[in-house]
Write an enzyme that holds these catalytic residues in place. Structure first.
Site, PDB file in Angstrom:
ATOM      1  N   PRO A   4       0.846  -1.200   0.000  1.00 47.04           N
ATOM      2  CA  PRO A   4       0.000   0.000   0.000  1.00 47.04           C
ATOM      3  C   PRO A   4       0.877   1.244   0.000  1.00 47.04           C
ATOM      4  CG  PRO A   4       0.012  -1.029   2.179  1.00 47.04           C
ATOM      5  CD  PRO A   4       0.762  -1.949   1.261  1.00 47.04           C
ATOM      6  N   MET A   5       0.619   2.172  -0.919  1.00 49.16           N
ATOM      7  CA  MET A   5       1.439   3.376  -1.043  1.00 49.16           C
ATOM      8  C   MET A   5       0.532   4.582  -1.248  1.00 49.16           C
ATOM      9  SD  MET A   5       4.599   1.934  -3.391  1.00 49.16           S
ATOM     10  CE  MET A   5       3.569   0.875  -4.437  1.00 49.16           C
TER      11      MET A   5
ATOM     12  N   GLN B 131      -6.180  -1.462   3.434  1.00 47.44           N
ATOM     13  CA  GLN B 131      -5.371  -1.154   4.606  1.00 47.44           C
ATOM     14  C   GLN B 131      -6.032  -0.042   5.404  1.00 47.44           C
ATOM     15  OE1 GLN B 131      -1.449   0.981   4.844  1.00 47.44           O
ATOM     16  NE2 GLN B 131      -0.730  -1.028   5.519  1.00 47.44           N
TER      17      GLN B 131
ATOM     18  N   CYS C  31       3.310   3.173   9.263  1.00 41.75           N
ATOM     19  CA  CYS C  31       3.470   4.509   8.680  1.00 41.75           C
ATOM     20  C   CYS C  31       4.016   5.480   9.724  1.00 41.75           C
ATOM     21  CB  CYS C  31       2.144   5.008   8.139  1.00 41.75           C
ATOM     22  SG  CYS C  31       2.259   6.633   7.364  1.00 41.75           S
TER      23      CYS C  31
ATOM     24  N   LYS D  84       0.516  -4.996   9.205  1.00 43.60           N
ATOM     25  CA  LYS D  84       1.777  -4.618   8.563  1.00 43.60           C
ATOM     26  C   LYS D  84       2.519  -3.694   9.517  1.00 43.60           C
ATOM     27  CE  LYS D  84       3.756  -2.958   4.200  1.00 43.60           C
ATOM     28  NZ  LYS D  84       4.633  -1.858   4.662  1.00 43.60           N
TER      29      LYS D  84
ATOM     30  N   GLY E 297      12.814  -2.512   0.459  1.00 44.00           N
ATOM     31  CA  GLY E 297      14.005  -2.652  -0.369  1.00 44.00           C
ATOM     32  C   GLY E 297      13.985  -3.791  -1.356  1.00 44.00           C
TER      33      GLY E 297
END
Length: 339
Positions: free
Chosen positions: A20-21, A73, A103, A142, A216
């Protein structure tokens, strides 16, 4: 997997996912990514419980059927509100409810959710209990390795114990700490060092629970290497900025043929979705902004990006504008073949 036994039917759901971004993984992005892979698990941008309960739900939670499997999310820390938001999201048809405990932005800290919840594993456990009682779909978490001066050993162990002991269906770990003071959200994605070994260690401690790794991971080959140690790999910016790498997911990870053989075919599959959204009054840029990196490394890629960034942002841009941009790459490909 090399060092633990697992039940494949329970674990494959989280084998490969796109993170999720915020501002990126909206419904148009997800519809596009689905043309590249049938099997990758898609996640929404984080949406807060307050927005779900009181806001414009269709705009926040709406998605198209081909996006399955898809998870929402949620951001929040009040068990009652999270239960209500989860119930609403399940009603929209989501396959999973995921709680954000990673976050690091000032906004989420002010609201007492996101990464700051790493300091309150018991509360996170209470949130999972409430959501599990409210829905029948999987509830997952997460998280980060820890925050600020926490020792990542006990911090991650405590979080895993808190959520798995009350029935969380999976844990996705961003293999970095988050520094809530002194680093911006962008810096928190790069500066804290990665510690994949710590996530592998956690998996060895919980062989019966699905654990996925994030942070990453840049290529499908790197994801496959992680899958020797954990149950799932989640790509973030790499999947967004170089989406063509997703064409390899179905074949390399799941042993299946992808929906498209190359980026040109993926765009052809995406065109009906774009046409439908244009007919609803949306601007072309809402869809094409997620496609700018599709031809990275190919002749004509720069001209393609430039065309979408200029002509594609105009109010009258239409499907032909997209086709013209693709034609700039196709022309270069034809010249290469003729040479």
């Amino acid at each position: 997997m090399a060092d633990v036994e697992r039940k494949s039917s329970d674990f494959n759901a989280w084998r490969f996912a796109i993170a999720p971004m915020m501002d990126w993984t909206d419904r148009h992005c997800r519809a596009f990514h689905r043309t590249l892979s049938r099997r990758v698990r898609l996640y929404t941008e984080m949406v807060t419980t307050g927005a779900v309960i009181h806001g414009p739900r269709e705009r926040l939670l709406g998605f198209s059927d081909p996006e399955h499997p898809i998870a929402v999310q949620l951001g929040g820390s009040d068990p009652k509100d999270l239960a209500e938001a989860a119930r609403i999201a399940e009603g929209f048809g989501y396959d999973e409810i995921n709680l954000n405990v990673g976050c690091p932005s000032d906004r989420v800290q002010d609201g007492r959710f996101g990464a700051c919840l790493m300091r309150e594993p018991a509360l996170v456990g209470d949130c999972v209990v409430a959501m599990k009682a409210a829905v029948s779909v999987p509830v997952t978490v997460k998280c980060r390795l820890g925050v600020d001066d926490q020792d990542i050993g006990p911090a991650l162990d405590d979080m895993a114990r808190a959520v798995f002991s009350v029935g969380a269906d999976a844990l996705v770990v961003h293999a970095r700490k988050a520094w809530l003071q002194g680093l911006s959200p962008k810096e928190n994605r790069d500066i804290p060092p990665l510690d994949y070994a710590r996530v592998y260690e956690l998996k060895r401690a919980w062989p019966e629970k699905p654990i996925a790794i994030n942070g990453g991971v840049r290529t499908v080959s790197e994801a496959k290497a992680h899958l020797e140690h954990v149950d799932g790999a989640m790509l973030g910016r790499a999947a967004y900025q170089d989406p063509a790498i997703l064409l390899a997911v179905d074949r390399e990870i799941f042993g299946e043929e992808p929906p498209a053989s190359d980026p040109f075919e993926a765009i052809a599959l995406y065109e009906p979705y774009v046409a439908a959204r244009l007919a609803e009054g949306l601007r072309l840029h809402n869809m094409t902004r997620h496609m700018l990196g599709l031809f990275n490394g190919r002749p004509g890629a720069r001209a393609y990006r430039r065309h979408l960034a200029t002509a594609g942002t105009r109010p009258d841009a239409d499907l032909q504008t997209l086709r013209d941009a693709v034609g700039l790459v196709a022309r270069e490909a034809a010249l290469d073949e003729a040479a």
